[in-house]
Enzyme design. Sequence first.
Site, PDB file in Angstrom:
ATOM      1  CD  GLU A 190      -7.027  53.088 -36.018  1.00  0.00           C
ATOM      2  OE1 GLU A 190      -7.990  53.445 -35.309  1.00  0.00           O
ATOM      3  OE2 GLU A 190      -6.442  52.002 -35.860  1.00  0.00           O
ATOM      4  CD  GLU A 202      -5.914  52.594 -30.990  1.00  0.00           C
ATOM      5  OE1 GLU A 202      -6.712  51.911 -30.319  1.00  0.00           O
ATOM      6  OE2 GLU A 202      -6.251  53.586 -31.616  1.00  0.00           O
TER       7      GLU A 202
HETATM    8  C1  GAL Z   1      -9.150  52.620 -32.558  1.00  0.00           C
HETATM    9  C2  GAL Z   1      -8.688  51.247 -32.981  1.00  0.00           C
HETATM   10  C3  GAL Z   1      -9.457  50.747 -34.183  1.00  0.00           C
HETATM   11  C4  GAL Z   1     -10.934  50.983 -33.999  1.00  0.00           C
HETATM   12  C5  GAL Z   1     -11.160  52.454 -33.753  1.00  0.00           C
HETATM   13  C6  GAL Z   1     -12.620  52.812 -33.601  1.00  0.00           C
HETATM   14  O1  GAL Z   1      -8.853  52.875 -31.222  1.00  0.00           O
HETATM   15  O2  GAL Z   1      -7.325  51.209 -33.293  1.00  0.00           O
HETATM   16  O3  GAL Z   1      -9.207  49.375 -34.353  1.00  0.00           O
HETATM   17  O4  GAL Z   1     -11.392  50.227 -32.926  1.00  0.00           O
HETATM   18  O5  GAL Z   1     -10.500  52.824 -32.577  1.00  0.00           O
HETATM   19  O6  GAL Z   1     -12.797  54.186 -33.397  1.00  0.00           O
END
Ligand code: GAL
Length: 634
Positions: free
Chosen positions: A315, A144
């Site tokens: 994710e 990110e």
């Molecule tokens: C994302 C990140 C993850 C985790 C997640 C939590 O932005 O890539 O590592 O922190 O958020 O929602």
Amino acid sequence: MKPQLGTCYYPEHWPQAQWKEDAKRMADLGLEIVRVGEFAWSRFEAKPQELNFDWMDQAVDTLGSEGLNVVMCTPTATPPRWMVDKHPDMLAVDVNGHVRKFGSRRHYCFSHLGYREESVRIADLMAKHYAKHQAVVAWQIDNEYSCHDTVISYSEAARIEFHKWLEAKYGSIDAMNVAWGNVFWSMDYDSFVQIELPNLTVTEPNPMHSLDFQRFSSDQVVAYNKAQVEAIRQHSDAPLIHNYMGRIVDFDHYKVGDDLDIASWDSYPLGFLVDRTDADDDWKKRFERQGDPDLQAFHHDLYRAVGKGRWWVMEQQPGPVNWAPNNPAPLDGMVRLWTFEAIAHQAEAVCYFRWRQAPFAQEQMHAGLLRPDSQPSAVFDEVAQTASEIKQLGDVQATQAKVALIFDYESCWAWQTQPQGEDFDNFVLSLEFYRGLRRNGLSVDILPPTVDSLEGYSMVLAPGLLVWPARLLSLLETYSGIAVLGPRSGSKTENFSIPDLLPPAIPNFDCKVSYVETFSRSSDRALVSGGAVRTWLETVETKEKVIERTVDGTPVLIGDQQLRYLAGWPNGEAMTRILGNLAVEAGLGIIDMPEGVRRRCTGSHEFVFNHNAQAIDFRGQSIAAAGVVISSLD
Ligand code: GAL
């Protein structure tokens, strides 16, 4: 294409004795992809040059033995503590001149060449080590870019690199003085080394100073990413991926994407509804447990463009997160809906973040597919159901949409630099055009401003484009569909000055902006045909036909041929009506979608999604709350 599901796993968080059981349960659940390693640098290299990949080898072997495919990440978003001792000046500096310290993540400045070298070193070592491992099918570089506002850094490293960048761009300081207009307020420089970064000035800096610094900062991300790409490519042919974020515009994702094989993004619809949309409180309440009905789809289409057709959700939110002001649970069925929505937008994969909720550290309140005690979390059965439905779905065929929307990062930076009205935001403007299209049931492709062909598109929209790329202008000259140009389009030159032709500066289109007014949302200007203009209204001189006006006679929609210019920002009602009418003129079939119901067509299926918390009737059928209806188009 057969979409796959996966999850994000942190073997370093769990006893090794648990890995086998975890891998087996993942496979039994129907998952096929596991992402690992993105924050594990301190376990790969506890002390400088003391490398240990043994534990990860065993984790990868264990996952592979269950038939799971591994995405290996470079761990460069979390440099270990010793790295900061070695390179104390690698830390980023915020706009107030404060150093952003060690103790969380993303604590590096993209311009620090020493840290860039360290990143290349670890990427190279990992690629050499894992390139031949059968279970490792792809790479994620870093994690990110820009999350936690980390692209812009006012560090000494950034200042030195900015000088070099300016010198390469302008060649001479005189040329730069002219380009920036430094005669204004006696801002002329005698040499590049005199130039400070554009923070802590008395009042606003020269907009070209800010815009060039933003362009430079974006280029630093591209260069940093590319350095890791080159290191991995020496050893591995596996696809390279980055996981981008939602509503982050401060680097040019298309340019980073040019060096990678697949784009992915991290989708957290409930958190984003609260902290990344400009929706009013009623809207936020209505979609509190479902997320904005268009925001995820917009990013899906954007990242499909960034990945040149290949994209994943790396994710996916599976339950309450820990980082929004409040963190509700998704309505039952929403995780399934989000998964199918990504597939409807032609995602190759959707990975849930994360496998098991961590009982320690920052994200202990963030749900996973398992609870910290390894029991299934609330969403587990829904994911199992989704996985089995996806297997039955078969191939989802890609197709080009009939409508294209051009989204441009530079325009975001330019309008942030000089918004002229507090609500003028290029991301929001683009999202509202997109929403207007989707409220008419249209599927959309997003394109970069560097697009080379508009073939196959019956309608193309370019909201708020800073500068006309020469190629796009020439495509528009011979375009046979309808081109809708949004407010502020073509209103500057590359050097952020008003063009000689005056905006929108389109040759052979008789329209000149005389002046611009901006106003608050409570002062919307009503349109004769319904709805209103919000935020931004231009007064134009034109001999083109005027199609829409405000009630006091100001032209708003101009042109009745191929080019249509919007001299103001239509509110939701006006946007839906105007874009619906133009789509019909362009020969497209439109559907008046009930609020919160959206559809998308691929080459093989039509998907309809009900983002509402209640069942809704649509085309004579009741769709349950959070329901998904999939029909084959054969
Ligand atoms: C994302 C990140 C993850 C985790 C997640 C939590 O932005 O890539 O590592 O922190 O958020 O929602």
